[in-house]
Design a protein around this motif. Sequence first.
Motif, PDB file in Angstrom:
ATOM      1  N   ASP A 119      50.962  33.736  34.828  1.00 52.61           N
ATOM      2  CA  ASP A 119      49.781  32.869  35.419  1.00 52.61           C
ATOM      3  C   ASP A 119      48.618  33.013  34.410  1.00 52.61           C
ATOM      4  O   ASP A 119      47.854  34.034  34.481  1.00 52.61           O
ATOM      5  N   TRP A 120      48.030  32.172  33.998  1.00 50.05           N
ATOM      6  CA  TRP A 120      47.005  32.318  32.799  1.00 50.05           C
ATOM      7  C   TRP A 120      45.777  32.211  33.641  1.00 50.05           C
ATOM      8  O   TRP A 120      45.665  31.584  34.518  1.00 50.05           O
ATOM      9  N   THR A 121      45.058  33.420  33.108  1.00 48.26           N
ATOM     10  CA  THR A 121      43.522  33.579  34.009  1.00 48.26           C
ATOM     11  C   THR A 121      42.419  33.360  33.049  1.00 48.26           C
ATOM     12  O   THR A 121      41.487  33.759  33.482  1.00 48.26           O
ATOM     13  N   GLY A 122      42.711  32.766  32.068  1.00 50.39           N
ATOM     14  CA  GLY A 122      41.639  32.784  31.087  1.00 50.39           C
ATOM     15  C   GLY A 122      40.754  31.358  30.967  1.00 50.39           C
ATOM     16  O   GLY A 122      40.218  31.190  30.049  1.00 50.39           O
ATOM     17  N   ASN A 123      41.056  30.629  32.037  1.00 55.33           N
ATOM     18  CA  ASN A 123      40.287  29.423  32.028  1.00 55.33           C
ATOM     19  C   ASN A 123      38.765  29.772  32.340  1.00 55.33           C
ATOM     20  O   ASN A 123      38.466  30.112  33.566  1.00 55.33           O
ATOM     21  N   ARG A 124      37.710  29.642  31.451  1.00 60.95           N
ATOM     22  CA  ARG A 124      36.436  29.750  31.697  1.00 60.95           C
ATOM     23  C   ARG A 124      35.569  28.642  32.471  1.00 60.95           C
ATOM     24  O   ARG A 124      34.416  28.719  32.360  1.00 60.95           O
ATOM     25  N   GLY A 125      36.528  27.407  32.459  1.00 61.03           N
ATOM     26  CA  GLY A 125      35.827  26.389  33.118  1.00 61.03           C
ATOM     27  C   GLY A 125      36.172  25.036  32.316  1.00 61.03           C
ATOM     28  O   GLY A 125      36.240  24.107  33.022  1.00 61.03           O
ATOM     29  N   ASP A 126      36.387  25.278  31.087  1.00 66.57           N
ATOM     30  CA  ASP A 126      36.521  24.001  30.136  1.00 66.57           C
ATOM     31  C   ASP A 126      37.769  24.095  29.841  1.00 66.57           C
ATOM     32  O   ASP A 126      38.234  23.273  28.770  1.00 66.57           O
ATOM     33  N   GLY A 127      38.903  24.832  30.240  1.00 66.20           N
ATOM     34  CA  GLY A 127      40.174  24.952  29.855  1.00 66.20           C
ATOM     35  C   GLY A 127      40.182  25.195  28.200  1.00 66.20           C
ATOM     36  O   GLY A 127      39.589  26.154  27.725  1.00 66.20           O
ATOM     37  N   THR A 128      40.989  24.460  27.581  1.00 59.13           N
ATOM     38  CA  THR A 128      41.297  24.698  26.087  1.00 59.13           C
ATOM     39  C   THR A 128      40.454  23.713  25.332  1.00 59.13           C
ATOM     40  O   THR A 128      40.781  23.362  24.261  1.00 59.13           O
ATOM     41  N   ARG A 129      39.514  23.267  25.931  1.00 62.03           N
ATOM     42  CA  ARG A 129      38.489  22.052  25.151  1.00 62.03           C
ATOM     43  C   ARG A 129      38.283  22.729  23.751  1.00 62.03           C
ATOM     44  O   ARG A 129      38.460  21.833  22.853  1.00 62.03           O
ATOM     45  N   THR A 130      38.046  24.012  23.550  1.00 58.36           N
ATOM     46  CA  THR A 130      37.840  24.374  22.275  1.00 58.36           C
ATOM     47  C   THR A 130      38.490  25.777  22.280  1.00 58.36           C
ATOM     48  O   THR A 130      38.834  26.457  23.262  1.00 58.36           O
ATOM     49  N   TYR A 131      39.057  25.940  20.930  1.00 58.88           N
ATOM     50  CA  TYR A 131      39.712  27.100  20.770  1.00 58.88           C
ATOM     51  C   TYR A 131      39.043  28.480  21.122  1.00 58.88           C
ATOM     52  O   TYR A 131      39.920  29.318  21.649  1.00 58.88           O
ATOM     53  N   ARG A 132      37.792  28.881  21.151  1.00 57.92           N
ATOM     54  CA  ARG A 132      37.138  30.002  21.441  1.00 57.92           C
ATOM     55  C   ARG A 132      36.753  29.857  23.006  1.00 57.92           C
ATOM     56  O   ARG A 132      35.913  30.744  23.183  1.00 57.92           O
ATOM     57  N   GLY A 133      36.744  28.709  23.412  1.00 61.16           N
ATOM     58  CA  GLY A 133      36.483  28.551  24.857  1.00 61.16           C
ATOM     59  C   GLY A 133      37.169  29.014  26.097  1.00 61.16           C
ATOM     60  O   GLY A 133      36.793  28.761  27.214  1.00 61.16           O
ATOM     61  N   TYR A 134      38.319  29.717  25.602  1.00 62.23           N
ATOM     62  CA  TYR A 134      39.229  30.282  26.648  1.00 62.23           C
ATOM     63  C   TYR A 134      39.762  31.634  26.424  1.00 62.23           C
ATOM     64  O   TYR A 134      39.672  31.968  25.267  1.00 62.23           O
ATOM     65  N   ASP A 135      40.129  32.686  27.463  1.00 61.37           N
ATOM     66  CA  ASP A 135      40.387  33.687  27.329  1.00 61.37           C
ATOM     67  C   ASP A 135      41.906  33.801  26.919  1.00 61.37           C
ATOM     68  O   ASP A 135      42.475  33.033  27.716  1.00 61.37           O
ATOM     69  N   ARG A 136      42.532  34.818  26.282  1.00 62.74           N
ATOM     70  CA  ARG A 136      43.909  34.903  26.109  1.00 62.74           C
ATOM     71  C   ARG A 136      44.242  35.980  27.346  1.00 62.74           C
ATOM     72  O   ARG A 136      45.021  36.715  26.989  1.00 62.74           O
ATOM     73  N   THR A 137      44.064  35.520  28.356  1.00 60.53           N
ATOM     74  CA  THR A 137      44.326  36.703  29.492  1.00 60.53           C
ATOM     75  C   THR A 137      45.494  35.967  30.536  1.00 60.53           C
ATOM     76  O   THR A 137      45.291  34.664  30.955  1.00 60.53           O
ATOM     77  N   TRP A 138      46.350  36.722  31.335  1.00 57.88           N
ATOM     78  CA  TRP A 138      47.183  36.214  32.164  1.00 57.88           C
ATOM     79  C   TRP A 138      47.686  37.229  32.930  1.00 57.88           C
ATOM     80  O   TRP A 138      47.558  38.534  32.580  1.00 57.88           O
ATOM     81  N   ASP A 139      48.282  37.168  34.143  1.00 58.24           N
ATOM     82  CA  ASP A 139      48.838  37.880  35.038  1.00 58.24           C
ATOM     83  C   ASP A 139      50.603  37.778  34.950  1.00 58.24           C
ATOM     84  O   ASP A 139      51.092  36.600  34.760  1.00 58.24           O
ATOM     85  N   VAL A 140      51.233  38.838  34.901  1.00 61.18           N
ATOM     86  CA  VAL A 140      52.698  38.852  35.194  1.00 61.18           C
ATOM     87  C   VAL A 140      52.920  39.214  36.706  1.00 61.18           C
ATOM     88  O   VAL A 140      52.368  40.283  37.102  1.00 61.18           O
ATOM     89  N   VAL A 141      53.418  38.209  37.198  1.00 64.33           N
ATOM     90  CA  VAL A 141      53.682  38.541  39.061  1.00 64.33           C
ATOM     91  C   VAL A 141      55.306  38.492  39.007  1.00 64.33           C
ATOM     92  O   VAL A 141      55.918  37.525  38.709  1.00 64.33           O
ATOM     93  N   THR A 142      55.711  39.683  39.625  1.00 64.45           N
ATOM     94  CA  THR A 142      57.070  39.543  39.751  1.00 64.45           C
ATOM     95  C   THR A 142      57.043  40.065  41.312  1.00 64.45           C
ATOM     96  O   THR A 142      56.442  40.618  41.928  1.00 64.45           O
ATOM     97  N   PRO A 143      57.988  39.057  42.080  1.00 63.79           N
ATOM     98  CA  PRO A 143      57.979  39.177  43.268  1.00 63.79           C
ATOM     99  C   PRO A 143      58.191  40.441  43.862  1.00 63.79           C
ATOM    100  O   PRO A 143      59.285  41.361  43.330  1.00 63.79           O
TER     101      PRO A 143
END
Length: 158
Positions: A12-36
């Motif tokens: 689950d990508w958690t790095g959207n700062r509000g503009d998605g991937t509109r610019t290369y430096r405009g998003y974080d490279r973070t996510w969660d690994v969720v295992t049931p």
Amino acid sequence: MAKEHEYTCRIDWTGNRGDGTRTYRGYDRTWDVVTPGKPTIHCSNDPLLGGDPTLPNPEDLLLASLSSCHMLWYLHLASSAKIVVHRYTDDPIGVGEVHADGSGQFLRATLRPTIVVAEGTDIPQAEAIHHEVNRYCFIARSVNFPVTYVPTFKIAVC
């Protein structure tokens, strides 16, 4: 006959700062690994690629998976061989390379476990078990780079 097993998780990508991937430096490279039914693992990209150095990255997780799988099979095979292990720690090293086009790969990994065994243990036999593990470990059997072992054995002080 081989028996298949399935493993599932959700990334689950958690790095959207509000503009998605509109610019290369405009998003974080973070996510969660969720295992049931298991704790969530918060992750980031390698710090060399703009990731958060306080979070595990895919390379960390691959190396940890390789080392953990090796450890679990080592303990199993040691127990079957009547070798008593009191403690097992590993400080593995993975070596990778990044190519000019940004692609990369692991070149090799070295597992460096320190294993505390019972007094009277046959150390050559205990060391030989490391070379049997690759026959069983899912992760070691799945990677396409060499994995070597440099174990250190210590005798338990009772």
